[in-house]
Design an enzyme around this catalytic site. Structure first.
Site, PDB file in Angstrom:
ATOM      1  N   CYS A 260       1.280  -1.045   0.262  1.00 40.04           N
ATOM      2  CA  CYS A 260      -0.015  -0.190  -0.216  1.00 40.04           C
ATOM      3  C   CYS A 260       0.597   1.535   0.327  1.00 40.04           C
ATOM      4  O   CYS A 260       1.958   1.308   0.589  1.00 40.04           O
ATOM      5  CB  CYS A 260      -1.177   0.401   1.655  1.00 40.04           C
ATOM      6  SG  CYS A 260      -1.879   1.694   1.376  1.00 40.04           S
TER       7      CYS A 260
ATOM      8  N   HIS B  64      -7.984  -3.167  -3.301  1.00 40.54           N
ATOM      9  CA  HIS B  64      -7.612  -2.864  -2.271  1.00 40.54           C
ATOM     10  C   HIS B  64      -8.292  -0.985  -2.642  1.00 40.54           C
ATOM     11  O   HIS B  64      -8.593  -0.769  -1.235  1.00 40.54           O
ATOM     12  CB  HIS B  64      -6.215  -2.925  -2.741  1.00 40.54           C
ATOM     13  CG  HIS B  64      -5.513  -2.613  -1.645  1.00 40.54           C
ATOM     14  ND1 HIS B  64      -4.616  -3.062  -1.359  1.00 40.54           N
ATOM     15  CD2 HIS B  64      -5.029  -0.972  -1.679  1.00 40.54           C
ATOM     16  CE1 HIS B  64      -3.739  -1.897  -0.474  1.00 40.54           C
ATOM     17  NE2 HIS B  64      -4.003  -0.791  -0.814  1.00 40.54           N
ATOM     18  N   GLU B  65      -8.725  -0.886  -2.908  1.00 42.90           N
ATOM     19  CA  GLU B  65      -9.006   0.301  -3.406  1.00 42.90           C
ATOM     20  C   GLU B  65     -10.586   0.787  -3.308  1.00 42.90           C
ATOM     21  O   GLU B  65     -10.341   2.038  -1.943  1.00 42.90           O
ATOM     22  CB  GLU B  65      -8.971   0.810  -5.163  1.00 42.90           C
ATOM     23  CG  GLU B  65      -7.592   0.706  -5.187  1.00 42.90           C
ATOM     24  CD  GLU B  65      -6.600   1.810  -4.782  1.00 42.90           C
ATOM     25  OE1 GLU B  65      -6.626   2.250  -3.838  1.00 42.90           O
ATOM     26  OE2 GLU B  65      -4.896   0.587  -4.750  1.00 42.90           O
TER      27      GLU B  65
ATOM     28  N   HIS C 219     -10.328   1.054   0.455  1.00 43.81           N
ATOM     29  CA  HIS C 219      -9.717   2.595   0.966  1.00 43.81           C
ATOM     30  C   HIS C 219     -11.184   3.247   1.180  1.00 43.81           C
ATOM     31  O   HIS C 219     -11.315   4.275   1.788  1.00 43.81           O
ATOM     32  CB  HIS C 219      -8.502   2.708   0.941  1.00 43.81           C
ATOM     33  CG  HIS C 219      -7.440   3.007   0.730  1.00 43.81           C
ATOM     34  ND1 HIS C 219      -6.568   3.123   1.617  1.00 43.81           N
ATOM     35  CD2 HIS C 219      -6.257   1.899  -0.332  1.00 43.81           C
ATOM     36  CE1 HIS C 219      -5.848   2.650   1.409  1.00 43.81           C
ATOM     37  NE2 HIS C 219      -5.142   2.014   0.561  1.00 43.81           N
TER      38      HIS C 219
END
Length: 185
Positions: free
Chosen positions: A109, A152-153, A156
């Site tokens: 990250c 992953h995004e 976030h």
């Protein structure tokens, strides 16, 4: 504006922003094109594959992804591009379907530079989002690096850090820049 500061997990004030669930982007949004350009520039400068808006202090549901071109080595040692770079601007993305099968892979990250861990993710995902022109789009059954980057995004945007997904924290390791794998946002 150009390059933006990437917030870091190890800074308590910045971590507070990184762990906040983001608000939907309202469309149309005239300032969005510049923000997206800044995000791509920042992500590329940091050698990333993805970047979510909260990583630069913007708590909106916006992320960018750039999957590098696929290269193949010829018998003479030269490399040739067999698939072009894939870029995505994801406004208000959501995972609408996900595989029950898991794929465990090394993940990093930009908000925790130099650290990577084994993260379980769905083997494939289908994601719906709005593009920069305000049109709804769908990425069907994304696999591999794209599936991992999408998950992953979107994590976030939900205030979830990749370190929270690691089942065995002993897999979290520090790597030098030379040996580091591709890094998602």
């Amino acid at each position: 504006m150009g390059l933006r500061h990437i917030l870091r997990i190890d800074n308590p004030d910045e971590k507070k922003i990184l762990t906040t669930r983001c608000h939907p982007v309202r469309m149309p949004n005239p300032s969005l094109k510049q923000l997206v350009a800044d995000m791509f520039e920042t992500m590329h400068a940091a050698n990333g594959v993805g970047l979510a808006a909260p990583q630069i202090g913007v708590t909106q549901r916006l992320a960018v992804i750039a999957i590098p071109p696929m290269m193949e080595e010829r018998p003479d040692g030269t490399k040739v591009e067999v698939a072009p770079e894939q870029t995505f601007v994801l406004i208000n993305p959501e995972i609408v379907k996900a595989s029950d099968q898991e794929d465990v892979g090394l993940e990093g990250c930009l908000s925790l530079p130099g650290w990577y861990g084994e993260v379980p993710r769905a083997a494939w995902v289908t994601v719906e989002y709005t593009d920069l022109n305000g049109r709804r789009q769908r990425i069907r059954r994304a696999t591999g690096l794209l599936a991992r980057a999408l998950q992953h995004e979107i994590d976030h945007l939900d205030g979830v850090l990749f370190t929270e997904r690691i089942r065995d924290l002993s897999t979290l390791k520090s790597y030098s820049e030379e040996e580091a794998p591709a890094t998602t946002g």
